[in-house]
Design an enzyme around this catalytic site. Structure first.
Site, mmCIF file in Angstrom:
data_model
loop_
_atom_site.group_PDB
_atom_site.id
_atom_site.type_symbol
_atom_site.label_atom_id
_atom_site.label_comp_id
_atom_site.label_asym_id
_atom_site.label_seq_id
_atom_site.Cartn_x
_atom_site.Cartn_y
_atom_site.Cartn_z
ATOM 1 N N SER A 31 0.820 -1.226 0.000
ATOM 2 C CA SER A 31 0.000 0.000 0.000
ATOM 3 C C SER A 31 0.844 1.261 0.000
ATOM 4 O O SER A 31 1.731 1.411 0.837
ATOM 5 C CB SER A 31 -0.819 0.089 1.293
ATOM 6 O OG SER A 31 -1.955 -0.650 1.223
ATOM 7 N N HIS A 62 -4.074 0.366 -5.210
ATOM 8 C CA HIS A 62 -3.302 -0.767 -5.724
ATOM 9 C C HIS A 62 -3.541 -0.877 -7.225
ATOM 10 O O HIS A 62 -4.645 -1.187 -7.659
ATOM 11 C CB HIS A 62 -3.759 -2.082 -5.086
ATOM 12 C CG HIS A 62 -3.308 -2.262 -3.683
ATOM 13 N ND1 HIS A 62 -2.362 -3.178 -3.315
ATOM 14 C CD2 HIS A 62 -3.675 -1.637 -2.558
ATOM 15 C CE1 HIS A 62 -2.164 -3.105 -2.019
ATOM 16 N NE2 HIS A 62 -2.958 -2.176 -1.533
ATOM 17 N N HIS A 86 -5.228 -9.730 -2.051
ATOM 18 C CA HIS A 86 -5.335 -10.040 -0.619
ATOM 19 C C HIS A 86 -6.403 -11.105 -0.346
ATOM 20 O O HIS A 86 -7.404 -11.174 -1.056
ATOM 21 C CB HIS A 86 -5.712 -8.775 0.164
ATOM 22 C CG HIS A 86 -4.730 -7.659 0.016
ATOM 23 N ND1 HIS A 86 -4.771 -6.786 -1.046
ATOM 24 C CD2 HIS A 86 -3.680 -7.288 0.785
ATOM 25 C CE1 HIS A 86 -3.781 -5.905 -0.912
ATOM 26 N NE2 HIS A 86 -3.112 -6.190 0.178
ATOM 27 N N TYR A 88 -8.488 -10.991 2.050
ATOM 28 C CA TYR A 88 -9.758 -10.359 2.453
ATOM 29 C C TYR A 88 -10.621 -9.946 1.266
ATOM 30 O O TYR A 88 -11.781 -9.591 1.426
ATOM 31 C CB TYR A 88 -9.514 -9.146 3.383
ATOM 32 C CG TYR A 88 -8.711 -8.019 2.782
ATOM 33 C CD1 TYR A 88 -9.244 -7.174 1.816
ATOM 34 C CD2 TYR A 88 -7.413 -7.780 3.210
ATOM 35 C CE1 TYR A 88 -8.512 -6.143 1.267
ATOM 36 C CE2 TYR A 88 -6.660 -6.748 2.669
ATOM 37 C CZ TYR A 88 -7.213 -5.942 1.703
ATOM 38 O OH TYR A 88 -6.484 -4.924 1.154
ATOM 39 N N GLU A 89 -10.052 -9.962 0.066
ATOM 40 C CA GLU A 89 -10.860 -9.631 -1.114
ATOM 41 C C GLU A 89 -11.763 -10.791 -1.506
ATOM 42 O O GLU A 89 -12.589 -10.651 -2.414
ATOM 43 C CB GLU A 89 -9.934 -9.255 -2.283
ATOM 44 C CG GLU A 89 -9.201 -7.949 -2.032
ATOM 45 C CD GLU A 89 -8.174 -7.641 -3.113
ATOM 46 O OE1 GLU A 89 -8.563 -7.117 -4.156
ATOM 47 O OE2 GLU A 89 -6.992 -7.931 -2.888
ATOM 48 N N ALA A 116 2.587 -2.287 4.048
ATOM 49 C CA ALA A 116 2.328 -1.306 5.098
ATOM 50 C C ALA A 116 1.812 -2.105 6.286
ATOM 51 O O ALA A 116 1.049 -3.058 6.108
ATOM 52 C CB ALA A 116 1.284 -0.307 4.630
ATOM 53 N N MET A 214 -2.009 -7.404 6.604
ATOM 54 C CA MET A 214 -2.991 -8.312 5.983
ATOM 55 C C MET A 214 -2.428 -9.016 4.747
ATOM 56 O O MET A 214 -3.176 -9.397 3.848
ATOM 57 C CB MET A 214 -4.248 -7.516 5.604
ATOM 58 C CG MET A 214 -4.857 -6.763 6.775
ATOM 59 S SD MET A 214 -6.216 -5.699 6.245
ATOM 60 C CE MET A 214 -6.432 -4.676 7.702
ATOM 61 N N SER A 215 -1.117 -9.167 4.693
ATOM 62 C CA SER A 215 -0.517 -9.804 3.500
ATOM 63 C C SER A 215 0.770 -10.510 3.894
ATOM 64 O O SER A 215 0.995 -10.819 5.064
ATOM 65 C CB SER A 215 -0.218 -8.729 2.455
ATOM 66 O OG SER A 215 0.790 -7.861 2.929
ATOM 67 N N ASN A 238 1.286 3.158 10.712
ATOM 68 C CA ASN A 238 0.473 3.645 11.839
ATOM 69 C C ASN A 238 0.838 2.820 13.057
ATOM 70 O O ASN A 238 1.401 1.734 12.926
ATOM 71 C CB ASN A 238 -1.025 3.467 11.521
ATOM 72 C CG ASN A 238 -1.360 2.018 11.227
ATOM 73 O OD1 ASN A 238 -1.093 1.513 10.130
ATOM 74 N ND2 ASN A 238 -1.908 1.332 12.195
ATOM 75 N N HIS A 250 -7.628 3.650 6.330
ATOM 76 C CA HIS A 250 -6.796 3.308 5.168
ATOM 77 C C HIS A 250 -6.106 4.565 4.628
ATOM 78 O O HIS A 250 -4.988 4.505 4.132
ATOM 79 C CB HIS A 250 -7.671 2.652 4.089
ATOM 80 C CG HIS A 250 -6.905 2.126 2.904
ATOM 81 N ND1 HIS A 250 -5.874 1.217 3.023
ATOM 82 C CD2 HIS A 250 -7.004 2.393 1.578
ATOM 83 C CE1 HIS A 250 -5.376 0.945 1.812
ATOM 84 N NE2 HIS A 250 -6.048 1.654 0.922
HETATM 85 N N1 HPA Z 1 -3.421 -3.487 11.020
HETATM 86 C C1 HPA Z 1 -3.505 -4.350 9.989
HETATM 87 N N2 HPA Z 1 -3.039 -4.083 8.792
HETATM 88 C C2 HPA Z 1 -2.444 -2.894 8.595
HETATM 89 C C3 HPA Z 1 -2.326 -1.954 9.615
HETATM 90 C C4 HPA Z 1 -2.857 -2.258 10.901
HETATM 91 O O1 HPA Z 1 -2.781 -1.469 11.860
HETATM 92 N N3 HPA Z 1 -1.703 -0.867 9.084
HETATM 93 C C5 HPA Z 1 -1.442 -1.176 7.788
HETATM 94 N N4 HPA Z 1 -1.890 -2.393 7.479
#
Ligand code: HPA
Length: 278
Positions: A31, A62, A86, A88-89, A116, A214-215, A238, A250
């Protein structure tokens, strides 16, 4: 033939017809990091939509294409995934790792994963770059479940050094040379798409995770299964839920990744040149 393998080979046959480029290294952009391709001398591109059977990315920010070209002054031949797929998609884990397997078939022996991630380690700050030392993947299904595919690898592959020590020390050297500060830690993959609760983050921290995303982990497992040498860097976009008092979005993830992008580009280019041994 096994259906997962059959689909992979069908995709590979189409790529072979369209692309003559032979990459040494495969790079997956996370990301907000998609602009890395601006620094590459592009020789060919292939939109995922042009490959029948290929899972398409649906996430904002993306792009969905393979970029083939030369990285850095030393012109290392690379294939870059500008946008990944991903779990989750809604794709199966096997579909999620299809692109990784495909890049190995294209000739890449090394896999460089980026993402990320949310920082769990309390010493991390938003914008830090984290060298992935290991991962925890137990919250998502293994991409290796199912009928065994002997053409790809063994039934019970060893995962004791997924992220190569050799590559990690080359990246540390590259980081010192280009003066990019680097932290290190364990990445945990969740299914997403929701961010975590503070209680989950506390639990993951106790399990030994330093960052959450998530990857990455399932892609690394599929690549390790096929004998690739792997490394990975997370951009801590973050602080994870409960560590920061702000709600997560996001947009924030992308904005921080965008800010870290110049440093990230420097580090990745220098690392790739070192890895290629040039
Ligand atoms: N959690 C899960 N996936 C993420 C995060 C998070 O805080 N930041 C970027 N991808």
């Amino acid at each position: 033939m096994n259906t997962v393998y059959e689909k992979l080979m069908k995709c590979y046959e189409q790529v072979e017809k369209k692309i003559s480029f032979r990459p040494k290294l495969a790079l997956v952009l996370g990301s907000g990091l998609g602009d890395f391709c601006d620094t590459i001398e592009i020789s060919e591109t292939l939109d995922y939509g042009e490959i029948e059977g290929f899972p398409k990315s649906t996430v904002l920010g993306h792009k969905g294409r393979f970029v083939f070209g030369y990285c850095g002054e030393k012109r290392v031949p690379v294939v870059v995934m500008q946008g990944r797929v991903h779990y989750y998609e809604g794709y199966s884990v096997c579909d999620v790792v299809l692109p990784t397997r495909l890049m190995k078939l294209m000739g890449a022996k090394t896999l460089f994963l980026t993402n990320a991630a949310g920082g769990i380690n309390p010493s991390f700050h938003a914008g830090d770059l984290m060298l992935i030392t290991d991962h925890i993947s137990s919250l998502v299904p293994s991409p290796l479940v199912g009928e065994k595919i002997e053409e790809l690898g063994v039934r019970f592959p060893d995962m004791s050094e997924v992220y190569s020590k050799r590559l990690r020390s080359l990246i540390e050297e590259a980081a010192a040379e280009v003066k990019v500060p680097l932290v290190r830690g364990v990445y945990i993959q969740t299914s997403g798409p929701n961010y975590e609760t503070p209680a989950e983050i506390r639990a993951y921290g106790r399990l030994g995770a330093d960052a959450v995303g998530m990857s990455t982990a399932i892609e690394a497992m599929a690549a390790r299964h096929m004998g690739m040498e792997i490394c990975g860097i997370s951009c801590i976009s973050n602080l994870a839920a409960g560590i920061s008092s702000n709600p997560l979005s996001h947009k924030e993830v992308q904005e921080t990744a965008d800010k870290a992008a110049p440093m990230f580009r420097r580090l990745v280019t220098a690392s790739i040149e070192k890895i290629a041994g040039k």
